[in-house]
Design an enzyme around this catalytic site. Structure first.
Site, short mmCIF file in Angstrom:
data_model
loop_
_atom_site.label_atom_id
_atom_site.label_comp_id
_atom_site.label_asym_id
_atom_site.label_seq_id
_atom_site.Cartn_x
_atom_site.Cartn_y
_atom_site.Cartn_z
CG ASN A 132 37.44 22.69 -10.61
OD1 ASN A 132 36.23 22.74 -10.66
ND2 ASN A 132 38.19 23.78 -10.58
CD GLU A 238 41.47 27.52 -18.28
OE1 GLU A 238 40.46 26.83 -18.46
OE2 GLU A 238 41.86 28.37 -19.10
CB CYS A 239 36.78 23.87 -14.71
SG CYS A 239 36.91 23.00 -16.29
N GLY A 240 40.12 22.96 -14.62
CA GLY A 240 41.00 21.79 -14.54
C GLY A 240 41.04 20.98 -15.82
#
Length: 244
Positions: A132, A238-240
């Site tokens: 990510n 979350e993907c970041g």
């Protein structure tokens, strides 16, 4: 509502930022999504940008914000691993809404990353976070810098996950203002907006997907699963992009 100095807010710790924005967030909670966008355009600094993953309900925020500011840059961080249906959806929405689409990618191609690191998404939480960082976080940081973004609109909603349940309308993230116009919308309101404006869900919605990211870390929803468990093997939500 008050005007804000971004440099002064960036000098504060997260707790201090939240305290400084608490009163205005209380006021923003009483406004409609459209009014929040209009308030941000009037009171927050430009340049303005809007990010989108072109996920299941992406058409809502894209339509809502671009109706008010048609030329706003729309940032897509393209990992190279999106579903074919996602790329088709991007093309359809970009054409329908006349989006000022700005695509940013990792400096290393997907093939080069796999040769260098292997399949990071199969290497636990640490591997996913590195993936990510390379494919989402660094390209987004570069997008904000390249476009001079100081106010960032995004379509997050509290209902989507526990990690988003207490997000405010307005915050500071990555050194810029971040505003979430539809943060308090539920799925019913999303459906009503799409229907009212002749917009569509992502094509994979009809196949049982509640959330769509990369092909290798997205699962179709099954009975008993939460929406959070359909992404990143349930290891994280979350993907970041929306952390930190």
């Amino acid at each position: 509502m008050a005007e804000f100095n971004l440099a002064e807010l960036n000098a504060l710790p997260k707790s201090g930022q939240a305290l400084s924005l608490a009163v205005v967030n209380g006021q923003l909670e009483t406004l409609s999504a459209e009014q929040r966008v209009e308030w941000a355009l009037e009171h927050l600094p430009g340049e303005f940008v809007l990010s989108s993953s072109f996920g299941i309900q992406a058409a809502v925020c894209l339509h809502l914000v671009t109706r008010i500011k048609p030329d706003i840059p729309v940032i897509l961080t393209d990992t190279g691993y999106l579903f074919p249906e996602t790329y088709q959806f991007i093309d359809q929405l970009a054409d329908k809404l006349k989006l000022n689409l700005q695509v940013f990618r990792a400096e290393q191609s997907p093939a080069w990353q796999e040769a260098r690191y292997g399949k990071l998404w199969e290497q636990g939480v640490e591997g996913i976070e590195k993936y990510n960082q390379i494919n989402k976080v660094e390209p987004m940081n570069r997008a904000l810098e390249t476009l001079g973004g100081q106010t960032w609109f995004a379509g997050l909603r509290r209902e989507q996950s526990g990690s988003r349940a207490h997000l405010p309308v307005l915050a500071v993230q990555r050194g810029v203002f971040k505003i979430l116009p539809i943060i308090d919308w539920d799925n019913r309101k999303i459906y009503q907006y799409l229907t009212e404006h002749g917009l569509s869900y992502h094509p994979l919605w009809e196949q049982g997907y509640l959330s769509v990211g990369d092909t290798h870390t997205t699962q179709k929803w099954e009975p008993g699963m939460s929406e959070e468990e359909t992404r990143f093997f349930g290891l994280k939500r979350e993907c970041g992009l929306h952390e930190g």
